[in-house]
Design an enzyme around this catalytic site. Sequence first.
Site, PDB file in Angstrom:
ATOM      1  N   GLY A   1      -1.934   8.027  -3.807  1.00 46.35           N
ATOM      2  CA  GLY A   1      -2.364   6.901  -2.983  1.00 46.35           C
ATOM      3  C   GLY A   1      -2.833   5.713  -3.800  1.00 46.35           C
ATOM      4  N   SER A   2      -2.343   4.519  -3.509  1.00 45.02           N
ATOM      5  CA  SER A   2      -2.645   3.391  -4.379  1.00 45.02           C
ATOM      6  C   SER A   2      -2.089   2.099  -3.774  1.00 45.02           C
ATOM      7  CB  SER A   2      -2.037   3.618  -5.762  1.00 45.02           C
ATOM      8  OG  SER A   2      -0.690   4.042  -5.623  1.00 45.02           O
ATOM      9  N   ARG A   3      -2.059   1.047  -4.610  1.00 43.60           N
ATOM     10  CA  ARG A   3      -1.586  -0.254  -4.146  1.00 43.60           C
ATOM     11  C   ARG A   3      -1.009  -1.024  -5.317  1.00 43.60           C
ATOM     12  NH1 ARG A   3      -5.743  -4.673  -1.455  1.00 43.60           N
ATOM     13  NH2 ARG A   3      -4.933  -6.510  -2.525  1.00 43.60           N
TER      14      ARG A   3
ATOM     15  N   PHE B   1       0.846  -1.197   0.000  1.00 40.83           N
ATOM     16  CA  PHE B   1       0.000   0.000   0.000  1.00 40.83           C
ATOM     17  C   PHE B   1       0.881   1.246   0.000  1.00 40.83           C
ATOM     18  CE2 PHE B   1      -2.133   3.414   2.407  1.00 40.83           C
ATOM     19  CZ  PHE B   1      -3.197   3.642   1.547  1.00 40.83           C
ATOM     20  N   MET B   2       0.549   2.174  -0.894  1.00 44.19           N
ATOM     21  CA  MET B   2       1.302   3.414  -1.024  1.00 44.19           C
ATOM     22  C   MET B   2       0.436   4.571  -0.522  1.00 44.19           C
ATOM     23  SD  MET B   2       2.312   2.382  -4.886  1.00 44.19           S
ATOM     24  CE  MET B   2       3.105   3.910  -5.388  1.00 44.19           C
TER      25      MET B   2
END
Length: 219
Positions: free
Chosen positions: A187-189, A98-99
Site C-alpha cells: 500500500g502506497s502512493r 494511490f496503490m
Amino acid sequence: MTLHKEGRKILFILLVVLFAINYLVKRYFPEPEIVQQLTLVASLVVYVLVLQFFRNPSIKIQIDDRVVLAPADGKVVVIENTMEGEYFKEERKQISIFMSPLNVHVCRTPVGGLVKYFKYHAGKYLVAWHPKSSTENERTTMVVENPNGVEVLVRQIAGAVARRIKWYTKESDRLLQGQEYGFIKFGSRLDIFLPLDAEIKVDLEQKTKGGRTVIAELK
C-alpha cells in the site's frame, strides 16, 4: 505472470510461520477438528493474498516521448496545480496515484531519459492519502529528463502500512519509458509533477495501469 524478487524472502518466512502455526494447532488442539480446518483455510487465504501482492505481470510498453505513462497500478486521487518545493521550486501540475494492497506495486518510470536527480528521504508513515504524506513521509524523489528536454518528477511515498521503499536506479542512469525502477511493499502512493502546459488525460478516481495508461501529453 511472475513473482517479484522483493517477495521471495517474505513469502518463504510466511510459509514457515504458517506451517508452524498449523503444526501447533494440530498438536495442542486435536479436538474438535474444525479448529484445525479453520486454521488451515485461514493460512491459505493469508498466503494467497500476500502472494498476489508480489505478482509481477509481463506487459508491453508502447514508448512515446510525447506522453507520460502511469508509474503504477492504482487510482488517481489528486489532480491539481501545486508548488513543488524540492527540485523545481515552482508551480507544477500534480497527479497522485494511490496503490491499495490489491494492486501490483511495481513502480515504473513515466517517461524515458536521463535521471537528473534522485534522493531518498526518511520520514513519517502517515496514511498515503494524507495531504502532508508527499512531504513528510518516507519517500524517494526522481527527476527524469526525456529526449525532448522535458523534466518529469515522480515520487514514491510510503504509507501507514507500506514501510519499505525499494529503488533500482541512481542519478545519471538512463531509463526506458515504462522501465521498472522501484517497488513499494504493502500500500502506497506515487506523485507525478508535470509542466503546467501538460494536457492531463485522466480523471479523478480513474483506475490506472502502470506503464500502459497515458496520464498526460507533453507540449
